[in-house]
Motif scaffolding. Structure first.
Motif, PDB file in Angstrom:
ATOM      1  N   HIS A  34       5.803   6.375   6.312  1.00 56.20           N
ATOM      2  CA  HIS A  34       5.413   6.347   7.280  1.00 56.20           C
ATOM      3  C   HIS A  34       3.582   5.822   5.863  1.00 56.20           C
ATOM      4  O   HIS A  34       2.591   5.118   6.190  1.00 56.20           O
ATOM      5  CB  HIS A  34       4.963   6.914   7.750  1.00 56.20           C
ATOM      6  N   GLU A  35       4.053   5.958   4.722  1.00 56.20           N
ATOM      7  CA  GLU A  35       2.735   5.633   3.659  1.00 56.20           C
ATOM      8  C   GLU A  35       2.356   4.846   3.150  1.00 56.20           C
ATOM      9  O   GLU A  35       1.834   4.487   2.269  1.00 56.20           O
ATOM     10  CB  GLU A  35       2.357   6.560   2.801  1.00 56.20           C
ATOM     11  N   ARG A  36       3.868   4.327   3.207  1.00 56.04           N
ATOM     12  CA  ARG A  36       3.882   2.997   2.938  1.00 56.04           C
ATOM     13  C   ARG A  36       4.237   1.707   3.343  1.00 56.04           C
ATOM     14  O   ARG A  36       4.872   2.358   4.574  1.00 56.04           O
ATOM     15  CB  ARG A  36       5.349   2.694   1.111  1.00 56.04           C
ATOM     16  N   GLY A  37       3.604   0.177   3.090  1.00 58.59           N
ATOM     17  CA  GLY A  37       4.584  -0.889   4.061  1.00 58.59           C
ATOM     18  C   GLY A  37       6.144  -1.187   2.981  1.00 58.59           C
ATOM     19  O   GLY A  37       6.274  -1.607   1.935  1.00 58.59           O
ATOM     20  N   GLU A  38       6.239  -2.267   4.249  1.00 55.05           N
ATOM     21  CA  GLU A  38       7.806  -2.717   4.166  1.00 55.05           C
ATOM     22  C   GLU A  38       7.500  -4.587   4.242  1.00 55.05           C
ATOM     23  O   GLU A  38       6.755  -4.694   5.697  1.00 55.05           O
ATOM     24  CB  GLU A  38       8.721  -2.243   4.540  1.00 55.05           C
ATOM     25  N   ARG A  39       7.819  -4.892   3.807  1.00 57.07           N
ATOM     26  CA  ARG A  39       8.754  -6.210   3.820  1.00 57.07           C
ATOM     27  C   ARG A  39       9.223  -6.264   3.959  1.00 57.07           C
ATOM     28  O   ARG A  39      10.457  -6.890   3.177  1.00 57.07           O
ATOM     29  CB  ARG A  39       7.547  -7.334   2.760  1.00 57.07           C
ATOM     30  N   HIS A  40      10.291  -7.196   5.198  1.00 59.47           N
ATOM     31  CA  HIS A  40      11.508  -7.860   5.316  1.00 59.47           C
ATOM     32  C   HIS A  40      12.039  -8.895   4.952  1.00 59.47           C
ATOM     33  O   HIS A  40      11.328  -9.998   5.210  1.00 59.47           O
ATOM     34  CB  HIS A  40      11.831  -7.113   6.594  1.00 59.47           C
ATOM     35  N   HIS A  41      12.204  -9.220   4.075  1.00 63.58           N
ATOM     36  CA  HIS A  41      13.412 -10.442   3.990  1.00 63.58           C
ATOM     37  C   HIS A  41      14.435 -10.764   4.335  1.00 63.58           C
ATOM     38  O   HIS A  41      15.824 -10.660   4.183  1.00 63.58           O
ATOM     39  CB  HIS A  41      13.286 -10.318   2.403  1.00 63.58           C
TER      40      HIS A  41
ATOM     41  N   ILE B 270       8.636  -2.777  -1.201  1.00 59.88           N
ATOM     42  CA  ILE B 270       8.077  -1.599  -0.893  1.00 59.88           C
ATOM     43  C   ILE B 270       6.604  -2.515  -1.147  1.00 59.88           C
ATOM     44  O   ILE B 270       6.443  -2.673  -2.176  1.00 59.88           O
ATOM     45  CB  ILE B 270       8.113  -0.539  -1.153  1.00 59.88           C
ATOM     46  N   ILE B 271       5.777  -2.711  -0.240  1.00 63.80           N
ATOM     47  CA  ILE B 271       4.413  -3.161  -0.386  1.00 63.80           C
ATOM     48  C   ILE B 271       4.117  -1.554  -0.603  1.00 63.80           C
ATOM     49  O   ILE B 271       3.297  -0.273   0.026  1.00 63.80           O
ATOM     50  CB  ILE B 271       3.776  -3.450   0.816  1.00 63.80           C
ATOM     51  N   GLU B 272       3.206  -1.360  -1.891  1.00 66.73           N
ATOM     52  CA  GLU B 272       1.989  -0.251  -2.217  1.00 66.73           C
ATOM     53  C   GLU B 272       0.772  -0.293  -1.942  1.00 66.73           C
ATOM     54  O   GLU B 272       0.097  -1.160  -2.741  1.00 66.73           O
ATOM     55  CB  GLU B 272       2.362   0.053  -3.686  1.00 66.73           C
ATOM     56  N   ILE B 273       0.627   1.013  -0.985  1.00 69.39           N
ATOM     57  CA  ILE B 273      -1.190   0.558  -0.364  1.00 69.39           C
ATOM     58  C   ILE B 273      -1.284   1.684  -1.204  1.00 69.39           C
ATOM     59  O   ILE B 273      -0.955   2.750  -1.217  1.00 69.39           O
ATOM     60  CB  ILE B 273      -0.495   1.026   1.047  1.00 69.39           C
ATOM     61  N   GLU B 274      -2.549   1.844  -1.398  1.00 67.74           N
ATOM     62  CA  GLU B 274      -3.376   3.155  -2.177  1.00 67.74           C
ATOM     63  C   GLU B 274      -3.707   3.907  -1.076  1.00 67.74           C
ATOM     64  O   GLU B 274      -4.098   4.350   0.548  1.00 67.74           O
ATOM     65  CB  GLU B 274      -4.896   2.440  -2.376  1.00 67.74           C
TER      66      GLU B 274
END
Length: 138
Positions: A71-78, A86-90
């Motif tokens: 839950h603390e990172r975003g994901e972009r599905h291709h 994995i989208i590294e959110i601060e």
């Protein structure tokens, strides 16, 4: 709670290995065969063995580590090549604050419910790996 997470790094690593094995068995390329059913039984047995060495607080902490990773990172599905980025959110909270935030929701779960959760999930390895990374657990 962070000390409990540090104490359980070895168990988390064992769980990651087991979940990686189960992901292979449940991949779309695999057909349902007798050998696959035997492998699933073997993996479930390994999971039960590792989890039986944990007490309730250990299981809650491991669950929180996985929750943080999920839950603390975003994901972009291709979907064109079936990958996940994995989208590294601060993250502004420290490790202890993150564990406390994610463990609030599991405070009422029983030992049996947590064991059932871990046995019913197939793809928990990415969450555990990312949770370890976020919490700086080695």
């Amino acid at each position: 709670m962070y000390l409990i997470a540090q104490k359980n790094v070895g168990i988390v690593n064992q769980l990651i290995d087991i979940y990686r094995q189960s992901e292979v068995l449940f991949s779309p390329e695999q057909s349902s065969t007798l050998q696959q059913k035997i492998n699933i039984t073997t993996i479930k047995s390994k999971l039960e063995q590792v989890l039986s060495n944990c007490d309730l607080q250990d299981l809650k902490t491991i669950y929180a580590v996985a929750s943080i990773g999920i839950h603390e990172r975003g994901e972009r599905h291709h979907f064109y090549n079936n990958t996940i980025e994995i989208i590294e959110i601060e993250i502004k909270e420290n490790e202890e604050e993150l564990l406390n935030k994610h463990s609030r929701y599991i405070a009422l779960l029983t030992y049996e419910e947590l064991i059932e959760y871990f046995l019913s999930v197939v793809t928990l390895a990415p969450g555990l790996i990312e949770g370890k990374k976020i919490l700086k657990l080695t």
